[in-house]
Design a protein around this motif. Structure first.
Motif, PDB file in Angstrom:
ATOM      1  N   VAL A   1       0.704  -1.257   0.005  1.00  0.00           N
ATOM      2  CA  VAL A   1      -0.062   0.033   0.124  1.00  0.00           C
ATOM      3  C   VAL A   1       0.914   1.400  -0.046  1.00  0.00           C
ATOM      4  O   VAL A   1       1.905   1.119   0.631  1.00  0.00           O
ATOM      5  CB  VAL A   1      -0.899   0.146   1.185  1.00  0.00           C
ATOM      6  CG1 VAL A   1      -1.773  -1.002   1.037  1.00  0.00           C
ATOM      7  CG2 VAL A   1      -0.126   0.136   2.607  1.00  0.00           C
ATOM      8  N   PRO A   2       0.546   2.333  -0.611  1.00  0.00           N
ATOM      9  CA  PRO A   2       1.194   3.841  -0.797  1.00  0.00           C
ATOM     10  C   PRO A   2       0.988   4.517   0.650  1.00  0.00           C
ATOM     11  O   PRO A   2       0.999   5.719   0.139  1.00  0.00           O
ATOM     12  CB  PRO A   2       0.630   4.331  -2.020  1.00  0.00           C
ATOM     13  CG  PRO A   2      -0.728   3.788  -2.089  1.00  0.00           C
ATOM     14  CD  PRO A   2      -0.701   2.249  -1.550  1.00  0.00           C
ATOM     15  N   TYR A   3       0.796   3.831   1.485  1.00  0.00           N
ATOM     16  CA  TYR A   3       0.839   4.726   2.750  1.00  0.00           C
ATOM     17  C   TYR A   3       1.231   3.995   4.178  1.00  0.00           C
ATOM     18  O   TYR A   3       1.551   2.788   3.823  1.00  0.00           O
ATOM     19  CB  TYR A   3      -0.887   5.339   2.995  1.00  0.00           C
ATOM     20  CG  TYR A   3      -1.660   4.150   2.947  1.00  0.00           C
ATOM     21  CD1 TYR A   3      -2.133   3.349   4.133  1.00  0.00           C
ATOM     22  CD2 TYR A   3      -2.441   3.960   1.609  1.00  0.00           C
ATOM     23  CE1 TYR A   3      -3.080   2.232   3.798  1.00  0.00           C
ATOM     24  CE2 TYR A   3      -3.317   2.992   1.578  1.00  0.00           C
ATOM     25  CZ  TYR A   3      -3.583   2.146   2.678  1.00  0.00           C
ATOM     26  OH  TYR A   3      -4.372   1.100   2.448  1.00  0.00           O
ATOM     27  N   ASP A   4       1.204   4.861   5.025  1.00  0.00           N
ATOM     28  CA  ASP A   4       1.870   4.093   6.367  1.00  0.00           C
ATOM     29  C   ASP A   4       0.920   2.831   6.798  1.00  0.00           C
ATOM     30  O   ASP A   4      -0.214   2.712   7.000  1.00  0.00           O
ATOM     31  CB  ASP A   4       1.673   5.216   7.561  1.00  0.00           C
ATOM     32  CG  ASP A   4       2.310   4.764   8.893  1.00  0.00           C
ATOM     33  OD1 ASP A   4       2.519   3.543   8.960  1.00  0.00           O
ATOM     34  OD2 ASP A   4       2.539   5.696   9.770  1.00  0.00           O
ATOM     35  N   VAL A   5       1.639   1.658   6.985  1.00  0.00           N
ATOM     36  CA  VAL A   5       1.087   0.410   7.234  1.00  0.00           C
ATOM     37  C   VAL A   5       0.479   0.381   8.732  1.00  0.00           C
ATOM     38  O   VAL A   5      -0.174  -0.490   9.037  1.00  0.00           O
ATOM     39  CB  VAL A   5       1.770  -0.802   6.931  1.00  0.00           C
ATOM     40  CG1 VAL A   5       2.234  -0.663   5.484  1.00  0.00           C
ATOM     41  CG2 VAL A   5       3.057  -0.939   7.607  1.00  0.00           C
ATOM     42  N   ASP A   6       0.927   1.395   9.632  1.00  0.00           N
ATOM     43  CA  ASP A   6       0.510   1.510  10.925  1.00  0.00           C
ATOM     44  C   ASP A   6      -0.745   2.233  11.235  1.00  0.00           C
ATOM     45  O   ASP A   6      -1.139   2.260  12.330  1.00  0.00           O
ATOM     46  CB  ASP A   6       1.576   1.549  11.868  1.00  0.00           C
ATOM     47  CG  ASP A   6       2.654   0.385  11.660  1.00  0.00           C
ATOM     48  OD1 ASP A   6       2.211  -0.740  12.153  1.00  0.00           O
ATOM     49  OD2 ASP A   6       3.802   0.546  11.547  1.00  0.00           O
ATOM     50  N   ARG A   7      -0.967   3.078  10.296  1.00  0.00           N
ATOM     51  CA  ARG A   7      -2.298   3.797  10.490  1.00  0.00           C
ATOM     52  C   ARG A   7      -3.569   2.918  10.575  1.00  0.00           C
ATOM     53  O   ARG A   7      -3.613   1.882  10.170  1.00  0.00           O
ATOM     54  CB  ARG A   7      -2.529   4.607   9.361  1.00  0.00           C
ATOM     55  CG  ARG A   7      -1.515   5.968   9.253  1.00  0.00           C
ATOM     56  CD  ARG A   7      -1.248   6.819  10.471  1.00  0.00           C
ATOM     57  NE  ARG A   7      -0.468   7.819  10.190  1.00  0.00           N
ATOM     58  CZ  ARG A   7       0.246   8.649  11.016  1.00  0.00           C
ATOM     59  NH1 ARG A   7      -0.518   8.449  12.407  1.00  0.00           N
ATOM     60  NH2 ARG A   7       0.967   9.565  10.699  1.00  0.00           N
ATOM     61  N   VAL A   8      -4.363   3.461  11.394  1.00  0.00           N
ATOM     62  CA  VAL A   8      -5.616   2.777  11.935  1.00  0.00           C
ATOM     63  C   VAL A   8      -6.788   3.008  11.093  1.00  0.00           C
ATOM     64  O   VAL A   8      -7.177   4.192  10.480  1.00  0.00           O
ATOM     65  CB  VAL A   8      -6.003   2.917  13.473  1.00  0.00           C
ATOM     66  CG1 VAL A   8      -7.276   2.460  13.817  1.00  0.00           C
ATOM     67  CG2 VAL A   8      -4.859   2.781  14.258  1.00  0.00           C
ATOM     68  N   PHE A   9      -7.450   1.929  10.496  1.00  0.00           N
ATOM     69  CA  PHE A   9      -8.704   2.128   9.670  1.00  0.00           C
ATOM     70  C   PHE A   9     -10.030   1.506  10.177  1.00  0.00           C
ATOM     71  O   PHE A   9      -9.776   0.313  10.999  1.00  0.00           O
ATOM     72  CB  PHE A   9      -8.386   1.518   8.373  1.00  0.00           C
ATOM     73  CG  PHE A   9      -7.663   2.390   7.419  1.00  0.00           C
ATOM     74  CD1 PHE A   9      -7.854   3.140   6.532  1.00  0.00           C
ATOM     75  CD2 PHE A   9      -6.089   2.081   7.663  1.00  0.00           C
ATOM     76  CE1 PHE A   9      -6.856   3.781   5.764  1.00  0.00           C
ATOM     77  CE2 PHE A   9      -5.030   2.748   7.123  1.00  0.00           C
ATOM     78  CZ  PHE A   9      -5.476   3.748   6.054  1.00  0.00           C
ATOM     79  N   GLY A  10     -11.263   1.986  10.034  1.00  0.00           N
ATOM     80  CA  GLY A  10     -12.295   1.138  10.344  1.00  0.00           C
ATOM     81  C   GLY A  10     -12.778   0.590   9.026  1.00  0.00           C
ATOM     82  O   GLY A  10     -13.003   1.026   7.994  1.00  0.00           O
TER      83      GLY A  10
END
Length: 224
Positions: free
Chosen positions: A131-140
């Motif tokens: 993925v082209p973003y921080d893999v540790d960011r939180v998502f619902g």
């Protein structure tokens, strides 16, 4: 009861249709080709589920035209498929849904708005997840089948008119999902078109958290 699904040939429309059919509800799938005859094709429908084409360049105009067709056809109510956190100035395609929500609320039709998070099914966990973003960011994150069941619930049950529901099945980072699947989460360079690149830049800074309690409530008693 009969429900028209505008955008019914896509993955979300098919999921909603399947959930309705499990409840014995008649479904009419409608696509872009039905535009000129939309009001005619909607005749006899008690309710409609409205999904705009993905990344539509003018979603408010599309929604306005669709609502006019619903009104001409005498459809009794509408459920609009929006997105979690629609008002995000850094994500232009989200803003289109925020404006469209306002159009729905002022349509004169009884309405419900659903705001699902990103689909879990969008991540291929059969291999390393890139993925082209921080893999540790939180998502619902929302399960597609559960969104379909929730949509069917608000379409057939009373008491949801005037409600706006955020929908997520679980809260997690891409890294957590990858580790559960036994693969790696890898950040890669962003080479996406402008609207998606803006979305990924926002994800990189903030993720996209969405609560899970509302979906849990809507799924109580749903056919599984």
């Amino acid at each position: 009861m009969r429900v028209g699904i505008l955008g019914g040939h896509g993955k979300t429309g098919r999921s909603v249709a399947a959930a309705l059919e499990r409840r014995g509800v008649a479904v009419r799938l409608l696509g872009r080709a039905d535009g000129p005859q939309l009001a005619e094709r909607l005749a006899g429908c008690d309710a409609a589920y409205l999904i705009a084409p993905n990344l539509h360049p003018d979603e408010p105009a599309y929604v306005t035209e669709a609502l006019a067709a619903l009104t001409r056809a005498g459809v009794g109510r509408v459920v609009y498929h929006s997105v979690a956190s629609p008002y995000v100035p850094q994500m232009p395609h989200h803003l289109g849904k925020a404006v469209s929500e306002d159009v729905v609320r002022r349509s004169g039709l009884p309405w419900t708005i659903l705001q699902p998070g990103a689909y879990l099914q969008n991540l291929d966990l059969g291999a390393d997840v890139e993925v082209p973003y921080d893999v540790d960011r939180v998502f619902g994150l929302a399960d597609l089948d559960e969104v379909g069941e929730a949509a069917a619930t608000v379409l057939v049950e009373p008491g949801h008119e005037g409600a706006t529901y955020e929908l997520a099945s679980r809260i997690a980072s891409v890294r957590e999902l990858a580790e559960e699947a036994g693969v790696r989460a890898v950040r890669v360079e962003d080479s996406a078109p402008a609207p998606l690149s803006a979305m990924f830049a926002y994800y990189d800074r903030h993720g996209l958290p969405v609560g899970t309690r509302t979906l849990t409530m809507l799924l109580e008693g749903a056919p599984r």
